[in-house]
Motif scaffolding. Structure first.
Motif, mmCIF file in Angstrom:
data_model
loop_
_atom_site.group_PDB
_atom_site.id
_atom_site.type_symbol
_atom_site.label_atom_id
_atom_site.label_comp_id
_atom_site.label_asym_id
_atom_site.label_seq_id
_atom_site.Cartn_x
_atom_site.Cartn_y
_atom_site.Cartn_z
ATOM 1 N N VAL C 119 0.766 -1.107 -0.069
ATOM 2 C CA VAL C 119 0.019 -0.095 -0.013
ATOM 3 C C VAL C 119 0.904 1.168 0.173
ATOM 4 N N VAL C 120 0.525 2.430 -0.771
ATOM 5 C CA VAL C 120 1.096 3.461 -0.759
ATOM 6 C C VAL C 120 0.073 4.426 -0.608
ATOM 7 N N LEU C 121 0.411 5.575 0.377
ATOM 8 C CA LEU C 121 -0.156 6.422 0.578
ATOM 9 C C LEU C 121 0.326 7.998 0.365
ATOM 10 N N ALA C 122 -0.599 8.973 0.505
ATOM 11 C CA ALA C 122 0.147 10.229 0.264
ATOM 12 C C ALA C 122 0.544 10.519 1.604
ATOM 13 N N ALA C 123 1.544 11.396 1.820
ATOM 14 C CA ALA C 123 2.055 11.921 2.929
ATOM 15 C C ALA C 123 1.280 12.690 3.607
ATOM 16 N N SER C 124 1.334 12.708 4.929
ATOM 17 C CA SER C 124 0.263 13.479 5.905
ATOM 18 C C SER C 124 0.339 14.886 5.482
ATOM 19 N N GLN C 125 1.330 15.492 4.875
ATOM 20 C CA GLN C 125 1.368 16.986 4.478
ATOM 21 C C GLN C 125 0.342 17.059 3.579
ATOM 22 N N VAL C 126 0.200 16.083 2.605
ATOM 23 C CA VAL C 126 -0.595 16.339 1.393
ATOM 24 C C VAL C 126 -2.018 16.096 1.878
ATOM 25 N N PRO C 127 -2.909 17.158 1.597
ATOM 26 C CA PRO C 127 -4.460 16.617 1.811
ATOM 27 C C PRO C 127 -4.829 15.464 1.715
ATOM 28 N N ALA C 128 -4.750 14.681 0.486
ATOM 29 C CA ALA C 128 -4.886 13.205 0.198
ATOM 30 C C ALA C 128 -4.658 12.532 1.313
ATOM 31 N N GLY C 129 -3.353 12.560 1.678
ATOM 32 C CA GLY C 129 -2.579 11.972 3.026
ATOM 33 C C GLY C 129 -3.557 12.110 4.178
ATOM 34 N N ALA C 130 -3.952 13.378 4.380
ATOM 35 C CA ALA C 130 -4.473 13.725 5.643
ATOM 36 C C ALA C 130 -5.755 13.057 5.766
ATOM 37 N N TYR C 131 -6.320 13.178 4.555
ATOM 38 C CA TYR C 131 -7.867 12.542 4.329
ATOM 39 C C TYR C 131 -7.784 11.038 4.456
ATOM 40 N N ALA C 132 -6.732 10.522 3.969
ATOM 41 C CA ALA C 132 -6.589 8.922 4.083
ATOM 42 C C ALA C 132 -6.252 8.702 5.388
ATOM 43 N N ALA C 133 -5.306 9.219 6.025
ATOM 44 C CA ALA C 133 -5.084 8.971 7.529
ATOM 45 C C ALA C 133 -6.425 8.939 8.271
ATOM 46 N N GLU C 134 -7.214 10.031 8.145
ATOM 47 C CA GLU C 134 -8.437 10.296 8.789
ATOM 48 C C GLU C 134 -9.516 8.994 8.492
ATOM 49 N N THR C 135 -9.485 8.694 6.939
ATOM 50 C CA THR C 135 -10.391 7.564 6.864
ATOM 51 C C THR C 135 -9.994 6.257 7.400
ATOM 52 N N LEU C 136 -8.800 5.946 7.394
ATOM 53 C CA LEU C 136 -8.418 4.789 8.003
ATOM 54 C C LEU C 136 -8.378 4.772 9.569
ATOM 55 N N ALA C 137 -8.328 5.953 10.283
ATOM 56 C CA ALA C 137 -8.229 5.787 11.700
ATOM 57 C C ALA C 137 -9.924 5.691 11.957
ATOM 58 N N ALA C 138 -10.706 6.408 11.186
ATOM 59 C CA ALA C 138 -12.160 6.460 11.565
ATOM 60 C C ALA C 138 -12.538 5.060 11.278
ATOM 61 N N ALA C 139 -11.944 4.234 10.538
ATOM 62 C CA ALA C 139 -12.556 2.772 10.142
ATOM 63 C C ALA C 139 -11.661 1.782 11.005
ATOM 64 N N GLY C 140 -10.960 2.350 11.966
ATOM 65 C CA GLY C 140 -10.088 1.507 12.914
ATOM 66 C C GLY C 140 -9.192 0.332 12.169
#
Lengths: 339, 254, 230
Positions: C119-140
């Motif tokens: 899996v690759v994600l955008a870095a947390s500095q990038v909005p898409a990365g922040a959204y991805a982190a948020e989404t994954l965290a919300a899904a546990g």
């Protein structure tokens, strides 16, 4: 006995030589620059391959292209003193000498032997040309090689030290039981150091023999010039040698058939008017060049039989380039021998 | 010797263009936090150190022999080989990364084989970052080593051979000591290049803190998160690079 | 590349050409919107939102800035670098991007933790990365990404090249060679794009017109045809 019989070819240059050097013998290879002297040494040393031929040291084949044998330099018992010494610049003189020794601690003895022990700690950059040459000689000899090769051993030596270095080199050359070959462009050096002389021209053996052999019977104009002799080639019969374009030379004694004849330049007399005495060879020709040197003046005479005369400075007065002169040579001064 | 005025003016303009950005960086650096910023970036420092040291080791092991082949080899196509080997020096780093992906990526011609035969995958691994850094460092070492070897008279090796030294002893005792200053300079330059590698790394190895995120990558991402930290880390790299240049110069000129 | 874009833009920004620094997910659509804009000419310099923001902060000659999240542009506003309030101009949603044909059979976020899925994600500095982190965290879900890429487009590129098996990207990023696995409704943080006039612009008038145009019906139509949410 070192037997060399090699042929090689490189862009525009061909080398084809065959000769032998005995143990205990010093062979001086003399020839003009570019005649293949250094190439010859490198082939014998194993630094350059020969395209064809053999290099044998007694029973050992160093190279035999027919049998596919070629020993690299490090497997030949050879000492090589290249032109310009080529000491290892990052080592002291002592370490240079010790480099090839199985017991490097004995290196100092070699420097002592050549009288340069005081230079043991010096770096090559601090040495004069002559000192470097002696270190290079010690380095090559320290392995007691069966064959010693020297390339222009006295060329890079300043005039001031030439005599003493020449003495040391000669003593070292003449002291061992080795096959020794040295290369030089200077005939005087060859005469001074060598037992036998090999004259090279254009990558070939022009003539090989003792100094006496060469002096008595030079077999090419080049060899004769090296030794400072006039050389004539023709056909002899009953004391008369017929040269090219009809000229003849009278000698006291001749073989029958194709012959060479030499005349020493000092035996050639020049006159402004026809001499009256007894010389058997007299002709008239123009002076083409006058070259003064320290004690004698060389005068070149042209015409159908070009000849060089050496006269005293006083004797040279009255001659000018372009003037016709009378040339006289006594029959007894003409040395003839079969071609 | 005096310098022609026109050259002097142009040189001054050029020097200003080169020095001003670095001065700007130094001015923007908050000195008080440099140490703590390095501490916060310790994982990037560690990755950079590990990656660059391994890369430069590989570069020495391969670049020095390459330099030797280029300096002494007598074979057809040497010029072409030299150009091919030195290409990464002039290649845009991102192109190097793309090339590495094409060859060593999971779908790369060679990478597929590596994966199939040994289950080795380079992208996204520290090893991949090492490959990216070595790819640009090796040519530097090779280039400088070649120059160093060329400076050693080949005739000396011949003399050493007549003194009984085989090829390896000639290399070790005659060539290496004389080429040592050049080799040292090459190693330092290669190391500097490995430390500074960015484009090929991010393209080929990706960016993961603690694994493939080297200092330059950390700086790139830090510029958004915490620009002051990016300035601190950049300043550190400037100091390291400058030090290495001076060291290389000393080694070279010795 | 983004830097080069800015330089080129700076060189060509004549009397009334606007230079727009835009989030990389907007690369194509901003060109289309720019074409539709009847005022000045528009040049788009696309990069990760965080890079665009950094460029504004360092004084790059941008006239308009568009980010893929509110936080990034708010930080610019707080720094006094913008003229006027940022405006929300479009939306986007996250999807799982996989290779065409979905060879690894990724069905949802839970599959991203599988050993065999890189899996690759955008870095947390990038909005898409922040959204991805948020989404994954919300899904546990705790994912170990192989890489944190500098832009959302880089995420898609790594999947397209086959170096990664899956990543989180915007629905509008899906193009040839890759496919989207949609997230169930209610899962996934929706992205919002915000635009604002850069305070240091030399064309405040036309920049303002362009930002207004971005939220016009005509611009919204262009965004819609490119797959963006209103």
């Amino acid at each position: 006995m070192l037997a060399v019989d090699v042929t090689t070819r490189r862009s525009g240059f061909e080398l084809d030589m065959s000769f032998q050097v005995g143990e205990d013998e010093i062979l001086g290879v003399v020839g003009p620059n570019g005649s293949g002297k250094t190439s010859l040494l490198r082939i014998v040393a194993g630094l350059d391959p020969a395209m064809q031929g053999r290099v044998l040291l007694d029973e050992t084949r160093w190279a035999d292209t027919g049998a596919g044998i070629w020993l690299p330099a490090e497997r030949r018992s050879v000492g090589y003193v290249p032109q310009g010494s080529l000491l290892f610049p990052h080592m002291t003189a002592l370490d240079n000498v010790g480099f090839g020794m199985t017991e490097p601690e004995k290196a100092l003895a070699w420097l002592e032997r050549l009288g340069i022990a005081d230079l043991a700690g010096a770096r090559p950059a601090e040495l004069s040309g002559g000192q470097a040459q002696l270190v290079a000689l010690a380095r090559a000899q320290a392995r007691s090689p069966d064959v010693l090769l020297l390339d222009e051993p006295l060329a890079s030596i300043d005039i001031a030290n030439r005599a003493s270095i020449r003495r040391t080199v000669r003593r070292e050359l003449q002291s061992g039981r080795q096959h020794r070959i040295f290369v030089t462009h200077d005939p005087l050096e060859a005469v001074a150091l060598a037992d036998r002389i090999l004259v090279v021209a254009d990558g070939r053996v022009s003539q090989i023999g003792t100094v006496e052999d060469l002096r008595r019977h030079p077999r090419s104009r080049y060899v004769a010039e090296l030794l400072g002799l006039n050389l004539f080639a023709g056909t002899a019969r009953g004391g008369v040698i017929a040269l090219a374009d009809g000229a003849v030379l009278v000698a006291a004694e001749t073989p029958d058939g194709p012959a060479f004849a030499t005349v020493h330049p000092r035996a050639v007399s020049l006159y402004t008017s026809r001499p009256s005495g007894s010389p058997r060879n007299i002709w008239r020709a123009p002076v083409t060049a006058i070259e003064p040197s320290l004690e004698r003046v060389r005068i070149e005479v042209g015409g159908s039989v070009p000849v060089v005369a050496e006269v005293t400075p006083e004797g040279a007065r009255g001659f000018r380039e372009g003037d016709d002169v009378w040339v006289a040579i006594k029959a007894s001064e003409v040395q003839a021998y079969p071609r | 010797m005096s310098i022609p005025r026109r050259l002097g003016i142009l040189a001054t303009v050029g020097i200003a263009g080169l020095v001003v950005p670095v001065v700007g960086l130094i001015v923007r650096t908050s000195w008080g936090r440099v140490l703590s910023d390095i501490g916060d970036a310790s994982s990037a420092v560690r990755v950079s150190l590990v990656v660059s040291v391994i890369a430069v080791t590989l570069a020495v092991l391969t670049g020095v022999p390459i330099g030797w082949v280029l300096a002494r080899g007598r074979f057809r196509g040497r010029t072409v080989l030299r150009a091919a080997v030195l290409l990464p020096i002039v290649l845009p780093p991102v192109v190097s990364g793309v090339a590495l992906l094409a060859a060593l990526g999971r779908n790369g011609s060679f990478g597929r084989w590596l994966d199939g035969a040994f289950s080795i995958g380079l992208p996204f691994t520290t090893a991949g970052a090492v490959v990216a850094a070595a790819f640009v460092a090796i040519p530097f070492v090779a280039l400088v080593a070649e120059a160093g070897f060329r400076g050693v008279d080949a005739e000396l090796e011949g003399v050493a051979a007549t003194l009984g030294a085989g090829p390896w002893r000639r290399f070790r005792r005659i060539v290496l000591p004389q080429a040592a200053p050049a080799l040292a300079a090459g190693i330092v330059l290669g190391w500097a290049r490995a430390v500074g590698e960015f484009g090929a790394t991010i393209t080929f190895a990706g960016n993961l803190p603690g694994r493939t995120q080297t200092l330059p990558l950390a700086i790139f991402f830090e510029l958004e998160q915490d620009p002051a930290a990016a300035f601190s880390l950049s300043f550190v790299l400037v100091v390291i690079s400058l030090g290495m240049l001076l060291a290389a110069r000393r080694a070279w000129m010795r | 590349m983004p830097i080069l874009g800015v330089i080129l833009a700076a060189c060509s920004s004549g009397t009334d050409t606007l230079t727009v620094g835009a989030a990389s997910s907007l690369t194509e659509v901003m060109d289309a919107v720019g074409d539709a804009f009847e005022g000045s000419g528009v040049i788009v310099s696309a990069a990760g939102s965080q890079v665009v923001a950094a460029q504004v902060r360092e004084g790059a000659p941008l006239d308009v800035v568009v980010t893929a999240d509110e936080a990034t542009i708010d930080r610019l506003a707080a720094g006094g670098l913008l003229a006027g309030e940022p405006v929300r101009i479009a939306g986007n949603r996250l999807v799982i991007v996989v290779a065409a044909g979905n060879p690894k059979g990724v069905a949802g976020l839970a599959d991203l933790v599988r050993e065999d899925v890189t899996v690759v994600l955008a870095a947390s500095q990038v909005p898409a990365g922040a959204y991805a982190a948020e989404t994954l965290a919300a899904a546990g879900i705790v994912v170990s990404p192989a890489s944190l890429e500098p832009s959302v487009r880089a995420v898609v590129a790594k999947v397209r090249l086959g170096e990664a098996d899956a990543g989180l990207a915007y629905a509008t990023d899906i193009s040839a060679d890759v496919a989207a696995v949609e997230l169930p409704p209610g899962v996934g943080t929706d992205a919002s794009y915000f635009a604002a006039v850069v305070g240091a612009t030399s064309h405040p008038e036309s920049a303002r017109q362009f930002v207004d145009f971005l939220s016009s019906d005509r611009a919204r139509a262009v965004f819609r045809t490119h797959g963006f949410a209103p």
